[in-house]
Scaffold this active site. Structure first.
Site, PDB file in Angstrom:
ATOM      1  N   LYS A 226       1.893   0.003 -13.060  1.00  0.00           N
ATOM      2  CA  LYS A 226       2.486   1.269 -12.613  1.00  0.00           C
ATOM      3  C   LYS A 226       3.900   1.459 -13.179  1.00  0.00           C
ATOM      4  CE  LYS A 226      -0.363   1.622  -8.439  1.00  0.00           C
ATOM      5  NZ  LYS A 226      -0.354   1.943  -6.985  1.00  0.00           N
TER       6      LYS A 226
ATOM      7  N   TYR B 273      -6.128  10.317  -8.520  1.00  0.00           N
ATOM      8  CA  TYR B 273      -5.992   9.929  -7.107  1.00  0.00           C
ATOM      9  C   TYR B 273      -6.575  10.986  -6.158  1.00  0.00           C
ATOM     10  CZ  TYR B 273      -3.125   5.781  -8.052  1.00  0.00           C
ATOM     11  OH  TYR B 273      -2.680   4.540  -8.443  1.00  0.00           O
TER      12      TYR B 273
ATOM     13  N   PHE C 196       0.839  10.733   1.721  1.00  0.00           N
ATOM     14  CA  PHE C 196       1.624  10.223   0.589  1.00  0.00           C
ATOM     15  C   PHE C 196       1.150  10.769  -0.763  1.00  0.00           C
ATOM     16  CE2 PHE C 196      -1.683   7.091   1.617  1.00  0.00           C
ATOM     17  CZ  PHE C 196      -2.336   6.954   0.391  1.00  0.00           C
TER      18      PHE C 196
ATOM     19  N   ARG D  32      -8.897  -7.634  -6.815  1.00  0.00           N
ATOM     20  CA  ARG D  32      -8.184  -7.260  -5.580  1.00  0.00           C
ATOM     21  C   ARG D  32      -7.504  -8.478  -4.963  1.00  0.00           C
ATOM     22  NH1 ARG D  32      -7.734  -1.673  -4.625  1.00  0.00           N
ATOM     23  NH2 ARG D  32      -6.784  -2.497  -2.745  1.00  0.00           N
TER      24      ARG D  32
ATOM     25  N   THR E  34      -1.971  -3.872  -0.477  1.00  0.00           N
ATOM     26  CA  THR E  34      -1.271  -2.658  -0.922  1.00  0.00           C
ATOM     27  C   THR E  34       0.230  -2.745  -0.646  1.00  0.00           C
ATOM     28  OG1 THR E  34      -3.276  -1.411  -0.381  1.00  0.00           O
ATOM     29  CG2 THR E  34      -1.255  -0.139  -0.707  1.00  0.00           C
TER      30      THR E  34
ATOM     31  N   ARG F 234       1.244  -8.373  -6.710  1.00  0.00           N
ATOM     32  CA  ARG F 234       2.101  -7.482  -5.917  1.00  0.00           C
ATOM     33  C   ARG F 234       3.202  -8.258  -5.207  1.00  0.00           C
ATOM     34  NH1 ARG F 234      -2.678  -3.331  -3.894  1.00  0.00           N
ATOM     35  NH2 ARG F 234      -2.297  -1.710  -5.467  1.00  0.00           N
TER      36      ARG F 234
ATOM     37  N   ASN G 104       3.969  -0.306  -6.024  1.00  0.00           N
ATOM     38  CA  ASN G 104       3.398  -1.642  -5.816  1.00  0.00           C
ATOM     39  C   ASN G 104       2.816  -2.273  -7.086  1.00  0.00           C
ATOM     40  OD1 ASN G 104       1.177  -0.027  -5.943  1.00  0.00           O
ATOM     41  ND2 ASN G 104       0.368  -0.526  -3.933  1.00  0.00           N
TER      42      ASN G 104
ATOM     43  N   HIS H  91      -2.424  -0.972 -10.038  1.00  0.00           N
ATOM     44  CA  HIS H  91      -3.616  -0.383  -9.431  1.00  0.00           C
ATOM     45  C   HIS H  91      -4.774  -1.355  -9.619  1.00  0.00           C
ATOM     46  CE1 HIS H  91      -6.784   2.518  -8.500  1.00  0.00           C
ATOM     47  NE2 HIS H  91      -7.422   2.044  -9.548  1.00  0.00           N
TER      48      HIS H  91
ATOM     49  N   GLU I  78     -13.117   5.180 -13.363  1.00  0.00           N
ATOM     50  CA  GLU I  78     -11.707   5.071 -13.771  1.00  0.00           C
ATOM     51  C   GLU I  78     -11.580   4.606 -15.221  1.00  0.00           C
ATOM     52  OE1 GLU I  78     -10.176   4.125  -9.217  1.00  0.00           O
ATOM     53  OE2 GLU I  78     -10.102   2.538 -10.708  1.00  0.00           O
TER      54      GLU I  78
HETATM   55  N1  UDP Z   1       0.238   4.396  -1.133  1.00  0.00           N
HETATM   56  C1  UDP Z   1       1.419   4.817  -0.578  1.00  0.00           C
HETATM   57  N2  UDP Z   1       1.568   4.765   0.791  1.00  0.00           N
HETATM   58  C2  UDP Z   1       0.566   4.322   1.611  1.00  0.00           C
HETATM   59  C3  UDP Z   1      -0.644   3.900   1.034  1.00  0.00           C
HETATM   60  C4  UDP Z   1      -0.777   3.952  -0.340  1.00  0.00           C
HETATM   61  O1  UDP Z   1       2.340   5.228  -1.299  1.00  0.00           O
HETATM   62  O2  UDP Z   1       0.757   4.305   2.843  1.00  0.00           O
HETATM   63  C5  UDP Z   1       0.074   4.437  -2.599  1.00  0.00           C
HETATM   64  C6  UDP Z   1       0.200   3.060  -3.240  1.00  0.00           C
HETATM   65  O3  UDP Z   1       0.820   3.215  -4.512  1.00  0.00           O
HETATM   66  C7  UDP Z   1      -1.266   2.661  -3.362  1.00  0.00           C
HETATM   67  C8  UDP Z   1      -1.926   3.994  -3.716  1.00  0.00           C
HETATM   68  O4  UDP Z   1      -1.221   4.937  -2.918  1.00  0.00           O
HETATM   69  O5  UDP Z   1      -1.447   1.661  -4.363  1.00  0.00           O
HETATM   70  C9  UDP Z   1      -3.407   4.090  -3.416  1.00  0.00           C
HETATM   71  O6  UDP Z   1      -3.626   3.720  -2.064  1.00  0.00           O
HETATM   72  P1  UDP Z   1      -4.813   2.747  -1.663  1.00  0.00           P
HETATM   73  O7  UDP Z   1      -4.946   2.790  -0.185  1.00  0.00           O
HETATM   74  O8  UDP Z   1      -6.011   3.070  -2.482  1.00  0.00           O
HETATM   75  O9  UDP Z   1      -4.231   1.298  -2.044  1.00  0.00           O
HETATM   76  P2  UDP Z   1      -4.648   0.275  -3.209  1.00  0.00           P
HETATM   77  O10 UDP Z   1      -6.135   0.412  -3.427  1.00  0.00           O
HETATM   78  O11 UDP Z   1      -3.829   0.648  -4.422  1.00  0.00           O
HETATM   79  O12 UDP Z   1      -4.268  -1.083  -2.689  1.00  0.00           O
HETATM   80 MG    MG Z   2      -7.268   2.079  -3.798  1.00  0.00          MG
END
Ligand code: UDP
Ligand code: MG
Length: 139
Positions: free
Chosen positions: A11, A51, A59, A87, A93, A104, A114, A117, A128
């Site tokens: 990112k 997204y 958010f 993951r 996250t 992370r 974070n 992705h 994707e």
């Molecule tokens: N995100 C955020 N605030 C939140 C949750 C997610 O800014 O409370 C952002 C963060 O960059 C995250 C992305 O949105 O990586 C996608 O969210 P997701 O729940 O899919 O998390 P991920 O799969 O990336 O762990």
């Molecule tokens: Mg996600």
């Protein structure tokens, strides 16, 4: 094969802070094979499409603004059990909840910024990867 790839992006804040190489090293040390890689900047519109599943979440606006704020490095990775194993490698996250040794934990600045992705399913990994790379760019 469908179950064997995942898609990732380094990112904007992690690219800007020079962490791309260290993140790629961790990915390769964990046994993922590089299928495709490119550095590019997303428009806010393109980030919004990527997204789209989050478009009802509070958010979403911040996320698309952030993800289009600077270049990202997109990759397709291959490994048995790629989606789930990746993951685990990236961690939770929210970096304050991410396990020791995860990408992370090492490189994320916040729950929003974070560092990386990771796809959440085999189906989304295919979608994707196809969003960023043509068949001619995947080896
Ligand atoms: N995100 C955020 N605030 C939140 C949750 C997610 O800014 O409370 C952002 C963060 O960059 C995250 C992305 O949105 O990586 C996608 O969210 P997701 O729940 O899919 O998390 P991920 O799969 O990336 O762990
Ligand atoms: Mg996600």
């Amino acid at each position: 094969m469908a179950g064997n790839i995942t898609f990732t992006m380094v990112k904007p804040e992690a690219v800007a802070n020079g962490h791309t190489g260290a993140i790629l090293a961790k990915i390769q040390e964990a046994g993922f094979r590089l299928v495709a890689l490119k550095k590019m900047k997303l428009s806010e519109e393109r980030a919004g499409i990527f997204y789209e599943v989050h478009n009802e979440r509070p958010f979403y606006g911040e996320l698309t603004e952030y993800m289009s704020s600077g270049p990202i490095v997109a990759m397709v990775l291959e490994k048995d059990n790629a989606v789930a194993d990746f993951r685990v490698l990236i961690g939770a996250t929210d970096p304050s909840e991410a396990a020791e040794g995860t990408i992370r934990k090492a490189f994320a600045e916040s729950k929003a910024k974070n560092a990386v992705h990771g796809s959440d399913s085999d189906e989304n990994a295919q979608i994707e990867a196809g969003f960023f790379f043509s068949d001619l760019e995947r080896f």
